[in-house]
Design a protein around this motif. Structure first.
Motif, PDB file in Angstrom:
ATOM      1  N   THR A 160      -4.721   6.629  -0.054  1.00 25.49           N
ATOM      2  CA  THR A 160      -3.963   5.399   0.109  1.00 25.49           C
ATOM      3  C   THR A 160      -4.381   4.417  -0.976  1.00 25.49           C
ATOM      4  O   THR A 160      -5.566   4.070  -1.069  1.00 25.49           O
ATOM      5  CB  THR A 160      -4.188   4.775   1.495  1.00 25.49           C
ATOM      6  OG1 THR A 160      -3.786   5.706   2.503  1.00 25.49           O
ATOM      7  CG2 THR A 160      -3.368   3.501   1.644  1.00 25.49           C
ATOM      8  N   LYS A 188       0.723   5.570   0.542  1.00 17.42           N
ATOM      9  CA  LYS A 188      -0.057   6.729   0.996  1.00 17.42           C
ATOM     10  C   LYS A 188       0.493   7.992   0.363  1.00 17.42           C
ATOM     11  O   LYS A 188       1.697   8.237   0.383  1.00 17.42           O
ATOM     12  CB  LYS A 188      -0.002   6.855   2.513  1.00 17.42           C
ATOM     13  CG  LYS A 188      -0.826   8.038   3.045  1.00 17.42           C
ATOM     14  CD  LYS A 188      -0.657   8.233   4.544  1.00 17.42           C
ATOM     15  CE  LYS A 188      -1.423   7.226   5.346  1.00 17.42           C
ATOM     16  NZ  LYS A 188      -1.406   7.541   6.789  1.00 17.42           N
ATOM     17  N   LYS A 233     -10.136   0.276  -2.776  1.00 20.67           N
ATOM     18  CA  LYS A 233      -8.755   0.295  -3.247  1.00 20.67           C
ATOM     19  C   LYS A 233      -8.122   1.665  -3.016  1.00 20.67           C
ATOM     20  O   LYS A 233      -6.960   1.761  -2.701  1.00 20.67           O
ATOM     21  CB  LYS A 233      -8.704  -0.047  -4.739  1.00 20.67           C
ATOM     22  CG  LYS A 233      -7.300   0.147  -5.320  1.00 20.67           C
ATOM     23  CD  LYS A 233      -7.190  -0.359  -6.714  1.00 20.67           C
ATOM     24  CE  LYS A 233      -6.475  -1.666  -6.820  1.00 20.67           C
ATOM     25  NZ  LYS A 233      -5.298  -1.864  -6.043  1.00 20.67           N
ATOM     26  N   SER A 240       0.840  -1.202   0.000  1.00 20.81           N
ATOM     27  CA  SER A 240       0.000   0.000   0.000  1.00 20.81           C
ATOM     28  C   SER A 240       0.865   1.238   0.000  1.00 20.81           C
ATOM     29  O   SER A 240       1.968   1.243   0.545  1.00 20.81           O
ATOM     30  CB  SER A 240      -0.911   0.002   1.228  1.00 20.81           C
ATOM     31  OG  SER A 240      -1.824  -1.068   1.171  1.00 20.81           O
ATOM     32  N   THR A 287      -4.335   0.868  -1.892  1.00 23.80           N
ATOM     33  CA  THR A 287      -4.156  -0.391  -1.171  1.00 23.80           C
ATOM     34  C   THR A 287      -3.913  -1.540  -2.144  1.00 23.80           C
ATOM     35  O   THR A 287      -4.437  -1.553  -3.266  1.00 23.80           O
ATOM     36  CB  THR A 287      -5.397  -0.712  -0.320  1.00 23.80           C
ATOM     37  OG1 THR A 287      -6.520  -0.885  -1.188  1.00 23.80           O
ATOM     38  CG2 THR A 287      -5.694   0.417   0.654  1.00 23.80           C
ATOM     39  N   SER A 288      -3.074  -2.472  -1.712  1.00 23.94           N
ATOM     40  CA  SER A 288      -2.749  -3.647  -2.521  1.00 23.94           C
ATOM     41  C   SER A 288      -2.510  -3.228  -3.976  1.00 23.94           C
ATOM     42  O   SER A 288      -3.203  -3.675  -4.904  1.00 23.94           O
ATOM     43  CB  SER A 288      -3.891  -4.669  -2.438  1.00 23.94           C
ATOM     44  OG  SER A 288      -3.548  -5.868  -3.086  1.00 23.94           O
TER      45      SER A 288
END
Lengths: 114, 117
Positions: free
Chosen positions: A80, A20, A66, A18, A82-83
């Motif tokens: 962020t 940010k 996501k 992830s 994510t994945s």
């Protein structure tokens, strides 16, 4: 003009992790900020509207799970990813409006997922 | 639905030539705002101008000028005596004002301007 600061300017991450991205309004308060995505040689597409103290509003086709958005203060919104996967590689840029003079953008974040 | 069309994908001119970048928009709203931004290779978006739908006066800022015509839904941008530093992608954008005067923008596809020495 008003200053909107975005960090980091570039990030390379491994697939599945992830990332940010921060967007700050440096000399004004912004109850609303916007997040855009730009693929190479394409235009900017609005992803979501970040609202201070409440949930973000996502554009059609943007996965809210996501792309997590948090707007915890009047000067900071975070995005962020994510994945992250290689298809998420893109240029992400935020904007905010200090007053009726216009919309000002951060420097952008170039995300590369390897 | 709102839409911004920048029909010129790429323009190449020689330094000192004048160049006009076209922008045509569609909206059903009576109150709206139009913007132009410059995006150099570094990627950041540089704000150039904002115009509201009630102000049809043309504007000049140095070598830059803008022609807003509601009758044809156009907001064209002219660079006079172009310079190499003007090379960039230029975006025209349209917005409805949000409840707190925030601007959610719909961008055109952009025009890549190359100014050759």
């Amino acid at each position: 003009g008003a200053v909107v600061s975005q960090h980091p300017s570039r990030v390379i991450c491994k697939s599945g992790t992830s990332v940010k991205i921060e967007c700050r309004s440096l000399d004004f308060q912004a109850t609303t900020m916007f997040w855009y995505r730009q693929f190479p040689k394409q235009s900017l597409m609005l992803m979501a509207t970040s609202n201070e103290g409440s949930k973000a509003t996502y554009e059609q086709g943007v996965e809210k799970d996501k792309f997590l958005i948090n707007h915890a203060s009047l000067t900071l919104s975070t995005l962020t990813v994510t994945s992250a996967h290689p298809e998420d590689s893109s240029f992400y840029i935020c904007s905010a409006t200090p007053d009726v003079s216009g919309a000002f953008f951060g420097q952008g974040t170039r995300l590369t997922v390897v | 639905a709102q839409k911004v069309t920048q029909a010129q994908t790429e323009i190449s001119v020689v330094e000192k030539e004048d160049v006009t970048l076209d922008c045509v928009y569609e909206t059903r709203d009576t109150t709206y705002y139009l913007f132009w931004y410059k995006q150099p290779p570094s990627g950041e978006l540089v704000f150039l101008i904002r115009r509201n739908s009630f102000d049809e006066q043309n504007e000049i800022s140095g070598r830059y000028s803008w022609n807003f015509q509601k009758s044809t839904s156009s907001f064209n941008f002219t660079i006079t005596a172009s310079q190499v530093v003007d090379s960039a992608v230029y975006f025209c954008a349209l917005s409805d004002p949000g409840g707190d005067s925030s601007y959610k923008l719909i961008f055109g596809s952009g025009t890549r301007l190359l100014v050759r020495p």
